[in-house]
Design an enzyme around this catalytic site. Structure first.
Site, PDB file in Angstrom:
ATOM      1  N   ASN A 130     -69.188  41.653  -0.828  1.00 53.57           N
ATOM      2  CA  ASN A 130     -68.394  40.518  -1.276  1.00 53.57           C
ATOM      3  C   ASN A 130     -67.022  40.992  -1.751  1.00 53.57           C
ATOM      4  OD1 ASN A 130     -68.080  37.612  -2.361  1.00 53.57           O
ATOM      5  ND2 ASN A 130     -67.591  38.886  -4.131  1.00 53.57           N
ATOM      6  N   GLU A 131     -65.991  40.660  -0.987  1.00 53.97           N
ATOM      7  CA  GLU A 131     -64.573  40.756  -1.363  1.00 53.97           C
ATOM      8  C   GLU A 131     -64.018  42.173  -1.509  1.00 53.97           C
ATOM      9  OE1 GLU A 131     -63.962  36.362  -3.404  1.00 53.97           O
ATOM     10  OE2 GLU A 131     -63.796  38.134  -4.705  1.00 53.97           O
TER      11      GLU A 131
END
Length: 799
Positions: A411-412
């Site tokens: 995630n990210e």
């Protein structure tokens, strides 16, 4: 046959000089709470009062009894140790663990005595690893990237800092002879009308069973196959003629087939068994380049799908408290809101099998992140080996579930490397790219080639494009919440919006329970403590002020308007992006659920209350959606049909004055084929003047309504709302409230938990024209007082 005994009873937690009763599965916090040693960290400011728990070492003890069943081998199996632990019998170490997300197994053959599990502070372990690997950038001032533990234990912008320790998943003793099943991997595929199950099996053997032939037998859908093998590995294939296909909800049924695997010795005596449910389906992600950029479209059984998704975080910051029943309740709520995809976010956990079982049954597609979020992760030892072992454990454990449609690397973090000022301080040090583009795709390709893998979210597919370019791959839209008006969601059309959202406070009864005795205000001490986002209240206030004006000294009004803005914001994004299907192929709202009582982006708060956003998701994620989508050239009527049949309908468009008078009316005949969108310009005669504060546009069809105002709500000439209220008993402790409008009533909301703390209404925001009525079923309140109901009703036009 292998004998399995749960080892959940008789544990004690050592605290100071005392032994406290311990629950297994559980954690230190749940045991200290049960013993009255700490207050509930979810209430008031108690989070800070209990922070010491995460910085201490802890020890659990019980008695390990000797086996008397004649088995050759006894093994102690921990399905989850959180996190840095050492296992000892009578003071002799059996081994140490450093990963919350793995199963650990210890040989205890012939052993008996005092079994002890010692847990070091997760902070101490993280700092030990940081000293070995060097410092790395991080979005939070906590060391979560140096330990393989649920990252949000260390706090997040929606979660408390509650750093847990303990045996958070089941513990058991396995006693066996000759051999046991160490790994079963069913590769389930389709070839035309034939289903294929390729079982790749690894056996563990005792010394005496090393050279003995073994028999593997498998059964699925009435098909039986068998093979004998030497060594530790074999492959067994089964063909199922014309199995029924598993579909996402809304696209077909979810037939599941029991797959039973038995391991036998050469004489046919049973040694071990394994059973799961599987489903037959194909899944790919179409990432083809086109004139719009690079797509990201889920394709299941050859059908292209607009994914109607939500992001999932751990449902409790003390995850051992999440039961199968709680999973089922929360995921059923998701299905009832017309959601068909749940993304398990990378700062949490690989959920229990009970989670995926429910998704299999309900047709909820699961997007599973590997557990990396919002930080630069060292790739050196001891983390590298743990990451690989963790990934292998969980790919093998979860791959039988047909609901699982995507493995996602992180995630990210790819975005973070490019945009969050990581590159200079890293100075060439590792940061996780080798996991996302190397180790993890290799493991998925080796162990579970039946599913697609994505390197991260957001990710444009390669470094040739910015990682968060909306034209390529998956996109996270956070500039709007952080700095802009929600109208800016309409500024672009991402190929797949995997994160976006808007905050609102919890339900009023949740706040009253979590902040006992507090005089509630947006900036009261408890409200601020239960607001973890950077400038969270400032962003909430700016959103309210833009559209409605900020109420002064009226918490109830502020609370209502914050929830209206949340629902409006998310709906604005989804309506716009859905209207651009198939260019945009999915939205995944941040977020479905909360892990404690907090102001957050969730649709369901920490006490399980449904915010107005939940009901709005049910509307905008329905198969058939009617929208008036603002554009630079005026509103566009979007008739969005994601159902499997043609939608032929008559849309009534009305230009309505603020006093309810219909100025102009027309009927449009519309036909939208299955899985298509029809976009129509609104006839000029029906458009309110662009600067009009006295007219609005209303579209209706088949019980669906869309409303367009040419100005902000605070500029519109709403009359004082007038409506009648009737309350009738509905049986079983419920009631029905009927509201009949005498004026325009905009975004009427019944906050049922003001009537009774656990009461709920079956609908959220409703806009009524004069003479119209709405019936609202209230569950959990059998009152008959219209004035009590009036006190729980809110609308935009009210002062």
């Amino acid at each position: 046959m292998k004998d399995v005994t749960r080892l959940h009873e008789g544990w004690s937690l050592r605290h100071e000089d005392a032994l406290l009763p311990a629950q297994v599965p559980g954690c230190v916090h749940t045991d200290l709470l049960a013993a009255g040693v700490i207050p509930d960290p979810f209430l008031g400011l108690n989070e800070t009062e209990t922070a010491w728990v995460g910085r201490r070492s802890w020890s659990y003890e019980t008695e390990l009894t000797a086996a008397d069943g004649g088995h050759e081998r006894s093994e102690l199996v921990f399905e989850g140790l959180d996190t840095a632990a050492e296992v000892l019998v009578d003071g002799e170490s059996l081994g140490a663990t450093r990963n919350m997300h793995r199963t650990h197994r210890f040989d205890v053959t012939g052993r008996a005595g005092r079994l002890e599990v010692r847990f070091d502070s997760a902070y101490d372990e993280a700092e030990r690893v940081r000293a070995l690997t060097g410092d790395r950038p991080n979005v939070y001032p906590e060391p979560f990237q140096y330990i393989r533990k649920m990252a949000c234990s260390f706090g997040w912008d929606w979660g408390p800092t509650v750093v847990t320790a303990g045996m958070w998943r089941p513990v058991r003793i396995e006693r066996w002879s000759t051999a046991r099943l160490a790994e079963v991997r069913p590769l389930v595929t389709l070839d035309g009308p034939t289903g294929h199950v390729e079982l790749r099996v690894r056996a563990a053997r005792t010394a005496s069973g090393t050279d003995r032939p073994l028999i593997l037998r498998a059964t699925v859908a009435g098909v039986v196959a068998e093979t004998s093998f030497a060594g530790t590995e074999t492959v067994l294939r089964l063909e199922v003629p014309e199995p029924q296909l598993w579909w996402p909800r809304g696209y077909g049924a979810q037939p599941l087939y029991g797959l039973d695997v038995d391991l036998l010795d050469e004489d046919g005596a049973p040694l071990d068994s394994w059973s799961r449910r599987i489903g037959f389906r194909t899944v790919t992600v179409d990432r083809s380049a086109d004139e719009h950029g690079t797509g990201f479209t889920f394709v299941v059984n050859g059908t292209r799908i607009f994914a109607r998704g939500v992001n999932w975080i751990p449902d409790d910051v003390l995850p051992s408290r999440v039961t199968p029943e709680r999973y089922r309740a929360r995921l059923t709520q998701a299905a009832e809101a017309n959601i068909d995809l749940v993304r398990i976010w990378g700062g949490g956990i690989y959920e229990d099998d009970a989670f995926y079982d429910v998704c299999d049954e309900l047709g909820l597609m699961v997007w599973q992140d590997f557990l990396f979020a919002c930080a630069a992760y060292p790739e050196e030892q001891p983390l590298r080996g743990e990451v690989e072992a963790e990934a292998r454990d969980n790919v093998v454990r979860l791959m039988p579930h047909p609901s699982l449609v995507l493995w996602n690397g992180n995630n990210e973090n790819l975005w973070g490397f490019r945009d969050w000022d990581w590159e200079v301080p890293l100075a060439g040090d590792s940061w996780g790219e080798g996991y996302y583009l190397g180790i993890l795709p290799r493991i998925v390709a080796e162990l579970d080639p039946t599913r697609p893998y994505a390197a991260g979210s957001p990710w444009s597919g390669s470094w040739d494009h910015h990682p968060n370019d909306p034209r390529h791959g998956t996109h996270h839209s956070w500039e709007v919440w952080n700095r802009q008006d929600y109208a800016e969601y309409r500024a672009d059309v991402p190929r797949f919006c995997a994160e976006f959202g808007w905050q609102a406070p919890s339900a009023i009864s949740t706040l009253r329970r979590a902040l006992p005795g507090e005089d509630l205000a947006p900036d009261s001490p408890g409200m601020l403590h239960h607001q973890k986002a950077e400038d969270g209240n400032g962003k909430l206030n700016r959103g309210i002020d833009r559209h409605f004006g900020l109420p002064e000294d009226d918490f109830d009004r502020w609370h209502y308007l914050a929830q209206v803005v949340q629902a409006r914001a998310v709906a604005a994004g989804i309506e716009h992006w859905r209207s651009h299907w198939p260019v945009c192929a999915g939205t995944v709202v941040w977020q479905l659920n909360d892990c404690w009582p907090v102001s957050s982006w969730a649709a369901i708060d920490g006490d399980g209350h449904l915010k107005p956003l939940y009901h709005e998701l049910r509307r905008v994620y329905a198969d058939r959606l009617l929208s008036l989508v603002p554009t630079a050239d005026g509103p566009v009527l979007a008739v969005d049909n994601q159902s499997g049949t043609t939608w032929r309908t008559t849309v009534t468009l009305r230009r309505v004055a603020a006093d309810g008078t219909v100025v102009k009316e027309a009927a449009l005949e519309v036909e939208a084929a299955a899985r298509t969108v029809v976009r129509l310009d609104v006839p000029g005669a029906l458009l309110p003047d662009a600067a009009s504060a006295k007219e609005l546009l209303v579209a209706d069809t088949d019980g669906l309504r869309a409303v367009h105002l040419p100005v902000y709500e605070k500029e519109f000439a709403y009359p004082a709302p007038i409506y009648d209220v009737l309350v009738e008993p509905a049986g079983d402790g419920d009631s029905v409230v009927t509201v009949t409008a005498r004026t325009i009533v905009r975004d009427l909301l019944l906050q049922a938990d003001r009537l009774a703390p656990r009461a709920s209404a079956d609908r959220g925001l409703v806009t009524l024209l004069p003479g119209e009525e709405v019936r609202i079923t209230v569950r959990g309140w059998a009152g008959d007082d219209p004035e009590a109901v009036r006190a729980a009703l809110f609308s935009v036009g009210a002062a």
